[in-house]
Design an enzyme around this catalytic site. Structure first.
Site, PDB file in Angstrom:
ATOM      1  CB  VAL A   1      18.382 100.926  33.829  1.00  0.00           C
ATOM      2  CG1 VAL A   1      19.652 101.502  34.576  1.00  0.00           C
ATOM      3  CG2 VAL A   1      17.247 101.990  34.152  1.00  0.00           C
ATOM      4  CB  CYS A   2      20.807  97.313  30.049  1.00  0.00           C
ATOM      5  SG  CYS A   2      19.137  97.685  29.738  1.00  0.00           S
ATOM      6  CB  THR A   3      25.419  95.962  32.516  1.00  0.00           C
ATOM      7  OG1 THR A   3      25.236  96.861  33.727  1.00  0.00           O
ATOM      8  CG2 THR A   3      26.904  95.774  32.254  1.00  0.00           C
TER       9      THR A   3
END
Ligand SMILES: *[C@@H]1O[C@H](CO)[C@@H](O)[C@H](O)[C@H]1NC(C)=O
Ligand SMILES: *[C@@H]1O[C@H](CO)[C@@H](O)[C@H](O)[C@H]1NC(C)=O
Ligand SMILES: *[C@@H]1O[C@H](CO)[C@@H](O)[C@H](O)[C@H]1NC(C)=O
Length: 346
Positions: free
Chosen positions: A94-96
């Site tokens: 899960v990331c940006t």
């Protein structure tokens, strides 16, 4: 033959020391897989995979199969567990990610890697257990060919795929998880059961780093290969305007979104399709966009982008590292990230 000159030595040194290291992580992953697989009619997947390791290993292409063997050897873990350890990165990333350009058109690419959601919460420390275990395993790798850097990545020791990488002077790449009904779980079950047409995302990204010679070639490789799990690929080039988010389902590309359509001077992706609203519980996109707008186009540079990625809730308790890349200089740096209370869990 592509030289993995640095990897074995690095992995062995990290795996050999490192508190509490890869073994504790594998234990967490197996416990999670076990709890999930007993709910599922396909049975004891974990036992099956671990037992069938030799068989699985034969279906993993080279050079990954040998690398996984080497990691099993260095850690003393059964090969099947090393395979599972590597599979988990297909699912829980899960990331940006942000690609931005300054007013001169110079391109920057940065990302937070958030990992460990649902994999166990430590009620004493108020931290995710897996996230805590992962931080000491973060390594910057230099992949060399003929004694020269071909590309560089930020990796977790023992993982042979690519989640964040730069090919100096040519392009930069990061991968974010995409949640979807026809998600990775199905692809992974199929793979275990022997339907193995889809490629591991982490192998596709690595082959892209090795073989693509331009932003366009990278775009084409990442768009046209069937995979085990859906994903977002965030790609930066070396020429003004070259920033894109490729939205992938397992079989095909659902959408390619370019920087010029995203707002002109930057493009930002978390874990939701850009044409849909993010899940209200997990909106890192709106705060990150607000921070970018506040920073302004004329101030685009790595320290300012780092500030955006270090602001809550873009920074959260799942964040393991922030990586910063600048393509022309071949620059890659990574920062371990912690988010002390008060901090959003994800
Ligand atoms: C097991 O998983 C498969 C694939 O995700 C799904 O189609 C099936 O319904 C699941 N079975 C149970 C009992 O949950
Ligand atoms: C690792 O490989 C070496 C050389 O082949 C072998 O002697 C050793 O027993 C292996 N160690 C493990 C833990 O498998
Ligand atoms: C940018 O990438 C192209 C390949 O797409 C390459 O031919 C060119 O030399 C690169 N430019 C610079 C300044 O490195």
């Amino acid at each position: 033959m592509f030289g993995l000159v640095l990897i074995p030595a690095l992995f062995i040194s990290v795996l050999g020391s490192g508190p509490p290291g890869i073994k504790a992580l594998v234990k967490e992953f197996l416990a999670f897989a076990e709890s999930w697989s007993t709910k599922n009619a396909t049975g004891k997947i974990v036992d099956y995979v671990v037992k069938e390791a030799a068989n699985l290993d034969d279906t993993i292409p080279q050079p990954y199969a040998d690398e996984l063997r080497g990691i099993a050897n260095a850690t003393g873990l059964p090969l099947g567990e090393v395979v599972i350890y590597n599979l988990f990165y297909e699912l829980f990333t899960v990331c940006t990610s942000i690609v931005a350009q300054d007013p001169n058109g110079k391109l920057y690419h940065a990302r937070n890697l958030d990992f460990g959601l649902f994999l166990g919460w430590n009620t004493k420390t108020h931290q995710w257990m897996v996230t805590d275990l992962l931080r000491p395993l973060i390594v910057n790798l230099d992949f060399q060919k003929g004694g020269k850097t071909a590309y560089k990545s930020v990796n977790f020791a023992g993982y042979v795929g690519i989640l964040t990488a730069i090919k100096p002077k040519l392009f930069t790449l990061s991968m974010n998880e995409r949640f979807k009904l026809d998600g990775g779980e199905i692809g992974i079950i199929e793979w275990i059961l022997g339907i193995r047409t889809g490629k591991w995302m982490g192998f596709l990204t690595r082959e892209t780093m090795e073989n693509a010679g331009s932003f366009d070639q990278a775009m084409s490789m990442l768009s046209n290969t069937e995979m085990l799990a859906p994903a977002y690929f965030i790609l930066g080039g070396n020429t003004t305007g070259q920033g894109a988010v490729i939205t992938r389902s397992r079989e095909k590309t659902d959408d390619v979104w370019n920087m010029k359509d995203a707002g002109g001077w930057y493009i930002l992706e978390t874990n939701y399709d850009h044409w849909d609203a993010p899940l209200f519980l997990d909106d890192r996109r709106t705060p990150a966009n607000n921070c970018m707008q506040k920073m302004k186009h004329e101030n685009v540079k790595l320290p300012r982008i780092f500030d955006v990625l270090s602001s809550r809730p873009v920074l959260n308790k799942l964040t393991t590292y922030t990586a910063l890349m600048q393509v022309d200089e071949g620059h890659l740096e990574s920062w371990l990230q912690y988010c002390p209370d008060p901090c959003w869990p994800f």
